[in-house]
Design an enzyme around this catalytic site. Structure first.
Site: not given
Lengths: 227, 84
Positions: A86, A194, A196
């Site tokens: 991002c 994302h 994560e």
């Protein structure tokens, strides 16, 4: 394997990234402030999402000149894995580690939702754990994720298999449905979704975990097994 | 001192989503003569006079930080002002 999570003023996905590495992946990880001038002790570098320097001027434009970025560029040249997610991807673009630039989303709206991606290239240190063409679900959260590059650059990305992830249903207007690309050497990955935030079924998807596991496996093959 | 006005716009070849939205809004207000809208940024720099190449300095600032030359163009105007 030891990871650095680079923290800029305005980063806000640094804690998610730290959690993914420490608790879900089970590897060593440290927060590193943007004025750090040495990253030699790390094996992998993670640039998290957020709004570094308030996104002033352009996303990533100011972060790109922080002290630590010279070290990130050095680590990339040494062949260490560098992942930008991002805002981290935007910083990699601004720094020239990856080609292209980001525009405002086509809809002009901030988009925050899980999206489906296709693994376009599973022959990288980041994606070896996925199947070629595998479909995975990873959340996006951005206002400026509309990837752009000129046609010549796009042809080069295609020829070198640098397009790693594509959206199956393009949410932001990105050229060629691009969600993530690697550099020519294959050790720098930038992606808007994302991973994560998708490391446990409790979060709605664990599809991102394989990305981090792939990095570790590749590192072990090159460092532990050969030594 | 110099007052430098820098205008940054998206390149002609790059679609400007904000400009397109504003064009649509103008059309819905019946400003049908509007053919295109491009949105950009305006920066005003104040520079002290000195023994340096002003144009080269401005160009360097624009290309290093103020614009992203992958998607943006810039132009600038220089005005000499007396310090107050």
């Amino acid at each position: 394997m030891k990871f650095a999570v680079i923290v800029f003023p305005g980063s806000n996905c640094d804690i998610d990234m730290y959690h993914a590495i420490k608790d879900e992946l089970g590897e060593e990880v440290e927060y590193v402030w943007h004025d750090e001038t040495n990253l030699d002790r790390f094996d992998g570098i993670l640039l998290p999402g957020g709004f570094s320097y308030g996104d002033y001027l352009r996303s990533g434009a100011i972060a790109r000149f922080s002290n630590v970025m010279a070290e990130v560029i050095k680590a990339a040249k040494e062949g260490k894995p560098v992942l930008g997610v991002c805002n981290g991807f935007q910083i990699l673009l601004e720094s020239g580690l990856l080609p292209g630039a980001m525009r405002r989303n086509e809809s002009l709206k901030f988009i925050c939702k899980p999206v489906e991606l296709v693994v376009e290239n599973n022959d990288t240190m980041f994606t070896a754990g996925y199947g070629q063409g595998e479909r995975i679900v990873i959340p996006v959260a951005h206002g400026e994720g509309n990837y752009y590059c000129d046609e010549e650059t796009l042809e080069r990305l295609k020829e070198n298999n640098q397009i790693v992830f594509r959206y199956t249903n393009n949410p932001n207007g990105s050229i060629a449905d691009i969600a993530g690309i690697v550099n020519e050497k294959g050790n720098v990955l930038g992606m808007m979704p994302h991973p994560e935030r998708a490391v446990d079924e409790l979060l709605g998807s664990a599809d991102g975990l394989k990305l981090f596991q792939s990095i570790v496996r590749s590192w072990r093959e090159n460092h532990v097994l050969s030594s | 001192m110099y007052k430098v006005k820098v205008y940054v716009t998206l390149k002609e070849s790059v679609l400007d989503p904000q400009g397109s939205a504003v064009k649509g809004a103008l059309h819905s207000l019946k400003f049908n003569e509007v053919e295109d809208v491009r949105i950009g940024k305006f920066l005003e720099l104040t520079l002290e006079k000195g023994n340096y190449d002003l144009d080269a300095k401005i160009k360097e600032m624009c290309e290093k930080l103020l614009t992203n030359t992958v998607i943006e163009d810039y132009r600038y105007e220089v005005e000499e002002v007396v310090a107050q």
